[in-house]
Structure formats: C-alpha cells, structure tokens
Write a protein that holds these residues in place. Structure first.
Motif, PDB file in Angstrom:
ATOM      1  N   ALA A   1     151.310  10.693 -68.211  1.00 16.01           N
ATOM      2  CA  ALA A   1     151.988  10.427 -69.015  1.00 16.01           C
ATOM      3  C   ALA A   1     153.667   9.855 -69.078  1.00 16.01           C
ATOM      4  O   ALA A   1     154.124  10.976 -68.521  1.00 16.01           O
ATOM      5  CB  ALA A   1     151.914   9.936 -70.451  1.00 16.01           C
ATOM      6  N   PHE A   2     154.184   9.068 -68.299  1.00 20.80           N
ATOM      7  CA  PHE A   2     155.658   8.803 -67.892  1.00 20.80           C
ATOM      8  C   PHE A   2     156.029   7.121 -68.920  1.00 20.80           C
ATOM      9  O   PHE A   2     155.246   6.291 -69.500  1.00 20.80           O
ATOM     10  CB  PHE A   2     156.210   8.219 -67.218  1.00 20.80           C
ATOM     11  N   SER A   3     157.449   7.101 -69.152  1.00 20.33           N
ATOM     12  CA  SER A   3     158.335   6.618 -69.770  1.00 20.33           C
ATOM     13  C   SER A   3     159.032   5.729 -68.572  1.00 20.33           C
ATOM     14  O   SER A   3     159.551   6.349 -67.411  1.00 20.33           O
ATOM     15  CB  SER A   3     158.909   6.074 -70.874  1.00 20.33           C
ATOM     16  N   GLU A   4     159.595   4.379 -68.631  1.00 22.79           N
ATOM     17  CA  GLU A   4     160.780   4.214 -68.203  1.00 22.79           C
ATOM     18  C   GLU A   4     162.241   5.574 -68.442  1.00 22.79           C
ATOM     19  O   GLU A   4     162.626   5.402 -67.069  1.00 22.79           O
ATOM     20  CB  GLU A   4     162.053   2.762 -68.011  1.00 22.79           C
ATOM     21  N   ASN A   5     162.161   6.302 -69.019  1.00 20.59           N
ATOM     22  CA  ASN A   5     162.799   7.653 -69.686  1.00 20.59           C
ATOM     23  C   ASN A   5     162.823   8.704 -68.808  1.00 20.59           C
ATOM     24  O   ASN A   5     162.672   9.764 -68.240  1.00 20.59           O
ATOM     25  CB  ASN A   5     163.133   7.944 -71.055  1.00 20.59           C
ATOM     26  N   GLY A   6     161.101   8.743 -67.623  1.00 15.61           N
ATOM     27  CA  GLY A   6     160.917  10.061 -67.541  1.00 15.61           C
ATOM     28  C   GLY A   6     159.420  10.547 -67.716  1.00 15.61           C
ATOM     29  O   GLY A   6     158.096   9.962 -68.629  1.00 15.61           O
ATOM     30  N   PHE A   7     158.728  11.908 -68.014  1.00 14.19           N
ATOM     31  CA  PHE A   7     157.762  11.829 -68.317  1.00 14.19           C
ATOM     32  C   PHE A   7     157.602  11.965 -69.720  1.00 14.19           C
ATOM     33  O   PHE A   7     159.047  12.644 -70.296  1.00 14.19           O
ATOM     34  CB  PHE A   7     157.322  13.365 -67.824  1.00 14.19           C
ATOM     35  N   VAL A   8     156.528  11.977 -70.022  1.00 13.39           N
ATOM     36  CA  VAL A   8     156.360  12.305 -71.484  1.00 13.39           C
ATOM     37  C   VAL A   8     155.212  13.252 -72.023  1.00 13.39           C
ATOM     38  O   VAL A   8     154.487  13.540 -71.475  1.00 13.39           O
ATOM     39  CB  VAL A   8     155.522  10.815 -72.508  1.00 13.39           C
TER      40      VAL A   8
END
Length: 77
Positions: free
Chosen positions: A41-48
């Motif tokens: 999983a990831f978001s625009e801020n990096g891995f979640v």
C-alpha cells in the motif's frame, strides 16, 4: 494479420521518476522483492504502514536507507 499492441501497464514512480512497481489498485502496487511479488500500500506521501514498526538499517550507525520488515501476508505470485 495485424498484431495488437499490448496496453501499457500503469506504474508507480518514486520521487526520482524510477519505477517502483505495477499499479494494481488505487493505492496499491505490485512490487518485486528478491524475486517474489508483494502487494504494498502507498499514498502520495510514500508507503503506508498500518501499524508502527521499527525501522531497520544495513549500517550500525543508522545511516543510509531505512527498511521496514515485510508484512506477514503472503506474496501475490
């Protein structure tokens, strides 16, 4: 007979424009690590990370890249 062109596979890129893996769902990438494919999983801020985990380093002084331990979920392939 004309050959059909393969559709391009969407990919996730890191800050430097390098491919991280194939996009398989919104916020999820298939990433190959040591020959095995994992869903990460990831978001625009990096891995979640779903729970706080300790960071690991290859060096004894904690310099360089930080690594998270892999989740216990099985690989995709």
């Amino acid at each position: 007979m004309r050959r059909r062109r393969a559709e391009p596979v969407p990919v996730a890129l890191d800050t430097y424009g390098r491919t991280v893996g194939s996009l398989i769902a919104h916020g999820s990438v298939a990433m190959t690590i040591q020959g095995r494919v994992y869903r990460i999983a990831f978001s625009e801020n990096g891995f979640v990370v779903d729970a706080p985990r300790m960071l690991n380093y290859e060096s004894t002084d904690c310099s360089g890249a930080a690594y998270l331990e892999a989740s216990p979920s099985p690989p995709i392939a």
